[in-house]
Design an enzyme around this catalytic site. Sequence first.
Site, PDB file in Angstrom:
ATOM      1  N   ASP A 169      -4.686 -12.626   2.528  1.00  0.00           N
ATOM      2  CA  ASP A 169      -4.955 -11.271   2.047  1.00  0.00           C
ATOM      3  C   ASP A 169      -3.692 -10.417   2.019  1.00  0.00           C
ATOM      4  OD1 ASP A 169      -4.968 -11.448   4.911  1.00  0.00           O
ATOM      5  OD2 ASP A 169      -5.693  -9.384   4.971  1.00  0.00           O
ATOM      6  N   GLU A 170      -3.715  -9.407   1.181  1.00  0.00           N
ATOM      7  CA  GLU A 170      -2.730  -8.324   1.138  1.00  0.00           C
ATOM      8  C   GLU A 170      -1.282  -8.821   1.135  1.00  0.00           C
ATOM      9  OE1 GLU A 170      -5.084  -4.691   3.328  1.00  0.00           O
ATOM     10  OE2 GLU A 170      -4.172  -6.203   4.628  1.00  0.00           O
TER      11      GLU A 170
END
Length: 535
Positions: free
Chosen positions: A340-341
């Site tokens: 993620d991210e």
Amino acid sequence: MPTLRISNSGSALLLLAVLTTFMACAPKKSPPVPMDLAQESIIPIPVSVKATNSSFELTSATDIYVQGDSKELLKIGQYLADKLNPSTGLGIEVKSSNEAPAVGNIYLSIKKDAKLGAEGYNLNITPDGVTLEANAPAGLFMGVQTIRQLLPAQVESSSKQEGPWRMATGTINDIPTYAVRGAMFDVARHFFSVEDTKRFIDLIAAYKMNTMHLHLSDDQGWRIEIKSWPKLAEHGGKTQVGGGKGGYYTQEQYKDIVQYALDRYITIIPEIDMPGHTNAALAAYPELNCDGKARELYTGTEVGFSTLCTKNEITYKFIDDVIRELAALTPGPFIHIGGDESHVTKKEDYIPFVNRVQGIVLSHGKQAIGWDEIALGTLKKGAFVQHWADVDNAVNAVKQGSKVLMSPARKAYMDMQYDSTTQWGLHWAAYIEVDSAYIWDPATLVPGLAQKDVLGIEAPLWSETVDQIDEVEYMVFPRLPGYAEIGWSAASARNWDGYKKRLGAHGPRFTAMGINYYPSKLVEWKEDKGKKLKN
């Protein structure tokens, strides 16, 4: 030698004396009290409850019997005894038996019934005893949690309390809706001790959750010893958000946590986040950076600024070593690869990285799970996606033949504040009061997903703003029982009005368990009828 003779009248007198002595020594048991099993506040709500309007009472003569001499069943029986004895003082023992015991006891047995699956159970309570049956040991453990909830709240106390210890009579038939029901504990932003982590495990076990996702690495800290790359923990684990001491689990400590969870039928899902959220690793080993320079340790809370060098082969040697050691320590089927991210990783680099890392996980005999961004790549067989933000990624995962673990941030993130006055937590996704946390359905929340596409539900607790276990408890309770019910109980059986009454009845139980919980004004919390717990 003279023969001792006793007349008929003498025999009667002797028998009377023996019976009188026995009755004087026998435990006092009150007559059954009418109790309605259908009115008990069980969370998660069972599939079927049929009341017979009487009661069973635990006494000093009560013991727990388990079928045969299975060590696993004996361990479950001992778990129940260990929950009951401190508060009741009854000295309940665990014994083996191949048939139902005499009146007044609890009997745990395996009855092969494929319809119950691994975790379903049948519970039968009469004035004469309690019988718990399951198709597998995990089902017995889940049924034990129901037995706990059917006894007065003070049974959860660690010190002796006043009885009586009655349960309403009737039958409960129960089976979960989803295979995976869990919570995530972030020990990377702030490090939590082995004892704190076990406390978290005990709390989720009480509500029939069966997985705990451990977020073991992030920008702020690396929390698991990797022998082939020792500086990850030694250097990368030395700090945390705010600049505190940090820490990490040795491999022996991690194995202890894993076994503690297994004893409670909870599977640990370890996460090593990558290619972003990796500053702690980049600070420990310069060669993981494309420029070959070590990064400074990070104690802030920003995200998206770090990345492994996805084009260097040393990166994949590093990942292979980490996954190899972690897989050997983890008996569960899953390794979480994060994903993620990773904002500074170019998409053309991110996709081949995720594809290759999935293969590394498979090569060590595990299935990969990643946050929903990994669906941008090609999902390998057996890989699952954890939905937290992007619905398109979740739908894309299903189109690739994967299933989705539901953790929508706006509904399931337990680090989100209840409202603007909450002392801890954040609110970037939403304010999540207890009703909002409960009123959603994993099978209908994301257009394009149906129940068959959902692996289960997980409620994450990120730890940027909490560094003590009582702060964690405040953010987790009372929302966690609702997440447990969403994962266990059919959507058709759930409604907020009924649930909030049952939840309110758990207030004294939270208190007895020593939980520091948020007393939401949306719930009418039941008082303990003036009965104060003894310290």
